[in-house]
Design a protein around this motif. Sequence first.
Motif, PDB file in Angstrom:
ATOM      1  N   TRP A  90       0.767  -1.242   0.000  1.00  0.00           N
ATOM      2  CA  TRP A  90       0.000   0.000   0.000  1.00  0.00           C
ATOM      3  C   TRP A  90       0.798   1.294   0.000  1.00  0.00           C
ATOM      4  CZ3 TRP A  90      -3.459  -2.702  -1.716  1.00  0.00           C
ATOM      5  CH2 TRP A  90      -4.141  -3.697  -1.039  1.00  0.00           C
ATOM      6  N   GLU A  91       1.786   1.464   0.835  1.00  0.00           N
ATOM      7  CA  GLU A  91       2.399   2.803   0.988  1.00  0.00           C
ATOM      8  C   GLU A  91       3.909   2.730   0.762  1.00  0.00           C
ATOM      9  OE1 GLU A  91       0.751   5.421   4.060  1.00  0.00           O
ATOM     10  OE2 GLU A  91      -0.399   3.691   4.763  1.00  0.00           O
ATOM     11  N   ILE A  92       4.301   2.843  -0.501  1.00  0.00           N
ATOM     12  CA  ILE A  92       5.728   2.685  -0.822  1.00  0.00           C
ATOM     13  C   ILE A  92       6.560   3.823  -0.223  1.00  0.00           C
ATOM     14  CG2 ILE A  92       5.759   3.887  -3.062  1.00  0.00           C
ATOM     15  CD1 ILE A  92       7.480   1.386  -4.054  1.00  0.00           C
ATOM     16  N   ASP A  93       5.970   5.000  -0.099  1.00  0.00           N
ATOM     17  CA  ASP A  93       6.728   6.123   0.488  1.00  0.00           C
ATOM     18  C   ASP A  93       7.157   5.804   1.915  1.00  0.00           C
ATOM     19  OD1 ASP A  93       6.303   7.384  -1.840  1.00  0.00           O
ATOM     20  OD2 ASP A  93       4.851   8.850  -1.083  1.00  0.00           O
ATOM     21  N   LYS A  94       6.287   5.146   2.666  1.00  0.00           N
ATOM     22  CA  LYS A  94       6.595   4.798   4.055  1.00  0.00           C
ATOM     23  C   LYS A  94       7.768   3.819   4.112  1.00  0.00           C
ATOM     24  CE  LYS A  94       2.832   5.272   7.089  1.00  0.00           C
ATOM     25  NZ  LYS A  94       1.611   4.809   7.741  1.00  0.00           N
ATOM     26  N   ILE A  95       7.803   2.895   3.179  1.00  0.00           N
ATOM     27  CA  ILE A  95       8.878   1.901   3.136  1.00  0.00           C
ATOM     28  C   ILE A  95      10.186   2.573   2.722  1.00  0.00           C
ATOM     29  CG2 ILE A  95       9.683  -0.189   1.964  1.00  0.00           C
ATOM     30  CD1 ILE A  95       6.605  -0.925   1.752  1.00  0.00           C
ATOM     31  N   ASP A  96      10.121   3.407   1.698  1.00  0.00           N
ATOM     32  CA  ASP A  96      11.327   4.138   1.267  1.00  0.00           C
ATOM     33  C   ASP A  96      11.875   4.974   2.421  1.00  0.00           C
ATOM     34  OD1 ASP A  96      11.236   3.148  -1.310  1.00  0.00           O
ATOM     35  OD2 ASP A  96      10.099   4.848  -2.097  1.00  0.00           O
ATOM     36  N   ARG A  97      10.967   5.618   3.150  1.00  0.00           N
ATOM     37  CA  ARG A  97      11.397   6.490   4.248  1.00  0.00           C
ATOM     38  C   ARG A  97      12.051   5.673   5.370  1.00  0.00           C
ATOM     39  NH1 ARG A  97       7.000   9.500   4.038  1.00  0.00           N
ATOM     40  NH2 ARG A  97       5.929   8.481   5.735  1.00  0.00           N
ATOM     41  N   ALA A  98      11.483   4.511   5.658  1.00  0.00           N
ATOM     42  CA  ALA A  98      12.064   3.665   6.714  1.00  0.00           C
ATOM     43  C   ALA A  98      13.457   3.190   6.313  1.00  0.00           C
ATOM     44  CB  ALA A  98      11.148   2.472   6.985  1.00  0.00           C
ATOM     45  N   LEU A  99      13.616   2.857   5.032  1.00  0.00           N
ATOM     46  CA  LEU A  99      14.952   2.448   4.559  1.00  0.00           C
ATOM     47  C   LEU A  99      15.937   3.612   4.669  1.00  0.00           C
ATOM     48  CD1 LEU A  99      13.865   0.308   1.496  1.00  0.00           C
ATOM     49  CD2 LEU A  99      15.346  -0.492   3.356  1.00  0.00           C
ATOM     50  N   ALA A 100      15.482   4.797   4.292  1.00  0.00           N
ATOM     51  CA  ALA A 100      16.370   5.971   4.375  1.00  0.00           C
ATOM     52  C   ALA A 100      16.707   6.281   5.825  1.00  0.00           C
ATOM     53  CB  ALA A 100      15.700   7.169   3.703  1.00  0.00           C
ATOM     54  N   ASP A 101      15.716   6.235   6.701  1.00  0.00           N
ATOM     55  CA  ASP A 101      15.939   6.567   8.121  1.00  0.00           C
ATOM     56  C   ASP A 101      16.928   5.606   8.775  1.00  0.00           C
ATOM     57  OD1 ASP A 101      14.175   8.625   7.857  1.00  0.00           O
ATOM     58  OD2 ASP A 101      12.505   7.629   8.884  1.00  0.00           O
ATOM     59  N   THR A 102      16.863   4.335   8.389  1.00  0.00           N
ATOM     60  CA  THR A 102      17.744   3.339   9.016  1.00  0.00           C
ATOM     61  C   THR A 102      19.069   3.190   8.263  1.00  0.00           C
ATOM     62  OG1 THR A 102      16.664   1.609   7.716  1.00  0.00           O
ATOM     63  CG2 THR A 102      15.833   1.965   9.949  1.00  0.00           C
ATOM     64  N   LYS A 103      19.162   3.861   7.101  1.00  0.00           N
ATOM     65  CA  LYS A 103      20.348   3.739   6.229  1.00  0.00           C
ATOM     66  C   LYS A 103      20.588   2.287   5.804  1.00  0.00           C
ATOM     67  CE  LYS A 103      22.759   7.819   8.052  1.00  0.00           C
ATOM     68  NZ  LYS A 103      21.583   8.388   8.685  1.00  0.00           N
ATOM     69  N   ALA A 104      19.505   1.522   5.734  1.00  0.00           N
ATOM     70  CA  ALA A 104      19.619   0.095   5.415  1.00  0.00           C
ATOM     71  C   ALA A 104      19.481  -0.135   3.908  1.00  0.00           C
ATOM     72  CB  ALA A 104      18.538  -0.690   6.160  1.00  0.00           C
ATOM     73  N   THR A 105      20.054  -1.241   3.463  1.00  0.00           N
ATOM     74  CA  THR A 105      19.944  -1.671   2.070  1.00  0.00           C
ATOM     75  C   THR A 105      18.978  -2.849   2.000  1.00  0.00           C
ATOM     76  OG1 THR A 105      22.241  -1.055   1.704  1.00  0.00           O
ATOM     77  CG2 THR A 105      21.241  -2.531   0.081  1.00  0.00           C
ATOM     78  N   LEU A 106      17.979  -2.734   1.140  1.00  0.00           N
ATOM     79  CA  LEU A 106      16.993  -3.806   1.032  1.00  0.00           C
ATOM     80  C   LEU A 106      17.576  -4.974   0.245  1.00  0.00           C
ATOM     81  CD1 LEU A 106      14.077  -4.476   1.865  1.00  0.00           C
ATOM     82  CD2 LEU A 106      13.362  -3.748  -0.423  1.00  0.00           C
ATOM     83  N   ARG A 107      17.649  -6.139   0.892  1.00  0.00           N
ATOM     84  CA  ARG A 107      18.246  -7.321   0.267  1.00  0.00           C
ATOM     85  C   ARG A 107      17.222  -8.341  -0.188  1.00  0.00           C
ATOM     86  NH1 ARG A 107      22.802  -5.641  -1.590  1.00  0.00           N
ATOM     87  NH2 ARG A 107      24.438  -5.263  -0.055  1.00  0.00           N
ATOM     88  N   GLY A 108      15.969  -8.180   0.238  1.00  0.00           N
ATOM     89  CA  GLY A 108      14.969  -9.136  -0.210  1.00  0.00           C
ATOM     90  C   GLY A 108      13.603  -8.871   0.401  1.00  0.00           C
ATOM     91  N   ILE A 109      12.609  -9.511  -0.216  1.00  0.00           N
ATOM     92  CA  ILE A 109      11.208  -9.332   0.176  1.00  0.00           C
ATOM     93  C   ILE A 109      10.664 -10.692   0.601  1.00  0.00           C
ATOM     94  CG2 ILE A 109       8.924  -8.718  -0.692  1.00  0.00           C
ATOM     95  CD1 ILE A 109      10.701  -6.963  -2.809  1.00  0.00           C
ATOM     96  N   LEU A 110      10.250 -10.785   1.845  1.00  0.00           N
ATOM     97  CA  LEU A 110       9.686 -12.022   2.387  1.00  0.00           C
ATOM     98  C   LEU A 110       8.173 -11.943   2.282  1.00  0.00           C
ATOM     99  CD1 LEU A 110      11.825 -12.295   5.648  1.00  0.00           C
ATOM    100  CD2 LEU A 110      11.947 -13.861   3.698  1.00  0.00           C
ATOM    101  N   VAL A 111       7.598 -12.895   1.574  1.00  0.00           N
ATOM    102  CA  VAL A 111       6.146 -12.913   1.402  1.00  0.00           C
ATOM    103  C   VAL A 111       5.588 -14.107   2.174  1.00  0.00           C
ATOM    104  CG1 VAL A 111       4.312 -13.205  -0.289  1.00  0.00           C
ATOM    105  CG2 VAL A 111       6.278 -11.764  -0.839  1.00  0.00           C
ATOM    106  N   THR A 112       4.645 -13.832   3.073  1.00  0.00           N
ATOM    107  CA  THR A 112       4.063 -14.934   3.847  1.00  0.00           C
ATOM    108  C   THR A 112       3.073 -15.733   3.008  1.00  0.00           C
ATOM    109  OG1 THR A 112       2.298 -13.514   4.720  1.00  0.00           O
ATOM    110  CG2 THR A 112       4.316 -13.729   6.057  1.00  0.00           C
ATOM    111  N   HIS A 113       2.316 -15.031   2.145  1.00  0.00           N
ATOM    112  CA  HIS A 113       1.395 -15.707   1.238  1.00  0.00           C
ATOM    113  C   HIS A 113       0.995 -14.741   0.141  1.00  0.00           C
ATOM    114  CE1 HIS A 113      -1.342 -13.652   3.954  1.00  0.00           C
ATOM    115  NE2 HIS A 113      -2.382 -13.977   3.205  1.00  0.00           N
ATOM    116  N   SER A 114       0.205 -15.236  -0.801  1.00  0.00           N
ATOM    117  CA  SER A 114       0.031 -14.519  -2.068  1.00  0.00           C
ATOM    118  C   SER A 114      -1.192 -13.616  -2.116  1.00  0.00           C
ATOM    119  CB  SER A 114      -0.070 -15.545  -3.201  1.00  0.00           C
ATOM    120  OG  SER A 114      -1.175 -16.423  -2.949  1.00  0.00           O
ATOM    121  N   HIS A 115      -1.910 -13.441  -1.031  1.00  0.00           N
ATOM    122  CA  HIS A 115      -3.093 -12.577  -1.092  1.00  0.00           C
ATOM    123  C   HIS A 115      -2.675 -11.136  -1.409  1.00  0.00           C
ATOM    124  CE1 HIS A 115      -5.816 -15.530   1.313  1.00  0.00           C
ATOM    125  NE2 HIS A 115      -5.712 -15.836   0.046  1.00  0.00           N
TER     126      HIS A 115
END
Length: 235
Positions: free
Chosen positions: A49-74
């Motif tokens: 839903w909110e990609i800006d929130k995710i981008d901001r969290a990555l920027a705030d933590t200075k973290a590099t996104l290495r992967g996306i864990l999906v619990t299920h496909s809904h």
Amino acid sequence: MIHPQAAATGHELIPRVIVLDVRHESMKNFSYLVVDPGSLQAVIVDPAWEIDKIDRALADTKATLRGILVTHSHPDHIDLAKPLAEKYDCPIWMSKAEIVASGFSARQLAGIDMRPWPVGQMLIEPIFTPGHTPGCMCYLIGENLFTGDVLFAEGCGICPDTQAAYAMFASLDQLKTRLEPHTRIFPGHSYGQPPGRPMSQLRRENIYLQFSDKESFAAFRLRSGQDRARLFKFS
Ligand SMILES: [Fe+2]
């Protein structure tokens, strides 16, 4: 659990969990950014839903996104998987069973089984928990379990039929056996409780964890009037 590499270097690594409450119209979900404080490598669970929130969290933590864990496909759990995989050039991890059952496809999709793997100095431990869907996966990272729609603080995910409810009973039983009392539970939704409650509290308070046979569990899970998705809240 500390990754063996971390233990060998003597560093105590506690993954940092950033809770992202995200919404779209009536849908309210939790996505979670999990950051390894040593390497600043991160994974995100069920981005929606909110990609800006995710981008901001990555920027705030200075973290590099290495992967996306999906619990299920809904849809409310994979909404941003493809855009984020493109943007950050990282894999989308989903159970092989869920890929087969759902037909989900993406260039970056990587089917997983039960083998753990490292991200930075974190160990990702998948736990296969079918029932809500045929390929639901929970992910244990350190002392944090990300449960999607398998286990909520106050309940468990909807099951489409009796066989699925039996599978859910076995999945919850597995979690009861495997998890430590202090394991923190981070679900995809809430009916009011904040994410991160300890398993010991759920063992006491969650009615779906009180059943000892699959037949009575299934009868309760499949009772009428249980489409409560619109009642999801942010605590
Ligand atoms: Fe779901």
